[in-house]
Scaffold this active site. Sequence first.
Site, PDB file in Angstrom:
ATOM      1  N   ARG A   1     -34.075 -18.696  72.108  1.00 24.54           N
ATOM      2  CA  ARG A   1     -33.547 -19.738  72.977  1.00 24.54           C
ATOM      3  C   ARG A   1     -32.108 -20.075  72.613  1.00 24.54           C
ATOM      4  O   ARG A   1     -31.682 -19.851  71.480  1.00 24.54           O
ATOM      5  CB  ARG A   1     -34.397 -21.015  72.859  1.00 24.54           C
ATOM      6  CG  ARG A   1     -34.273 -21.708  71.527  1.00 24.54           C
ATOM      7  CD  ARG A   1     -35.203 -22.899  71.365  1.00 24.54           C
ATOM      8  NE  ARG A   1     -34.613 -24.172  71.757  1.00 24.54           N
ATOM      9  CZ  ARG A   1     -33.856 -24.928  70.966  1.00 24.54           C
ATOM     10  NH1 ARG A   1     -33.550 -24.527  69.748  1.00 24.54           N
ATOM     11  NH2 ARG A   1     -33.393 -26.073  71.400  1.00 24.54           N
TER      12      ARG A   1
ATOM     13  N   ASP B   1     -33.731 -26.006  64.830  1.00 27.76           N
ATOM     14  CA  ASP B   1     -33.637 -24.911  63.870  1.00 27.76           C
ATOM     15  C   ASP B   1     -33.739 -25.429  62.439  1.00 27.76           C
ATOM     16  O   ASP B   1     -34.362 -24.809  61.581  1.00 27.76           O
ATOM     17  CB  ASP B   1     -32.319 -24.153  64.049  1.00 27.76           C
ATOM     18  CG  ASP B   1     -32.210 -23.483  65.410  1.00 27.76           C
ATOM     19  OD1 ASP B   1     -33.209 -22.902  65.857  1.00 27.76           O
ATOM     20  OD2 ASP B   1     -31.138 -23.553  66.028  1.00 27.76           O
TER      21      ASP B   1
ATOM     22  N   ASP C   1     -31.797 -18.918  64.019  1.00 22.45           N
ATOM     23  CA  ASP C   1     -32.477 -19.311  65.256  1.00 22.45           C
ATOM     24  C   ASP C   1     -33.993 -19.181  65.121  1.00 22.45           C
ATOM     25  O   ASP C   1     -34.503 -18.139  64.689  1.00 22.45           O
ATOM     26  CB  ASP C   1     -32.014 -18.445  66.432  1.00 22.45           C
ATOM     27  CG  ASP C   1     -30.633 -18.839  66.927  1.00 22.45           C
ATOM     28  OD1 ASP C   1     -30.148 -19.930  66.563  1.00 22.45           O
ATOM     29  OD2 ASP C   1     -30.039 -18.053  67.696  1.00 22.45           O
TER      30      ASP C   1
END
Length: 204
Positions: A134, A143, A178
């Site tokens: 994403r 994150d 991520d």
Amino acid sequence: MNAAERGEIRRLFDLQRKQLPPRERIIAAQGLRQSLEQLPDFLTDVRVGGYWAVHGEIPLNLAIAGLASRGQQFWLPVLQPGPSMRFARWATGDAIVSNRFGIPEPEQQGSLIEAQALDLILVPLLAFDRRGYRLGYGGGYYDRVLAERRPPDEGGPLLVGVGYAFQGLEQIEPAPWDLRLDYVATDQELIECQPVSHHESETP
């Protein structure tokens, strides 16, 4: 995908969301509920984390309407000092206040819990691919708080990205930090995210 490309994608999808007429947002919210209810965990997990829709995000009000009657709880993010957040329980009708970014948070925050303590988290996004990567808003909050997430089968929260179908991209090149989503729920479908195999990722 460099920082400039990520920034441009964020800008374009943010603008496209904000330009949606209210009626289309309502239709999208109905479609999102149907998509989420295809996921058994969404119907049974006790602690469900979510977000308060701003800037054209798909509203969660229809999707979470049945949680209380099923004995489930809804939790909203609460910003902490620095780039961090925890979650507070919230129910329809509870008072809210705006945080430093103008996003509503529960006024009565009671016992705050870590993201890791939730069973399922509905994660907002600006773009996604079907592998589960994403583009968020650039702050890195999710994150950071989920950097050490245990897999769902080891007690960690199931991560379900939420967005409009038009926010899907063929591929997002992830940064090392991520997080990867387990599912993506849109106004049109529920996507079980699968990483691309080594064979599929090879350049011909």
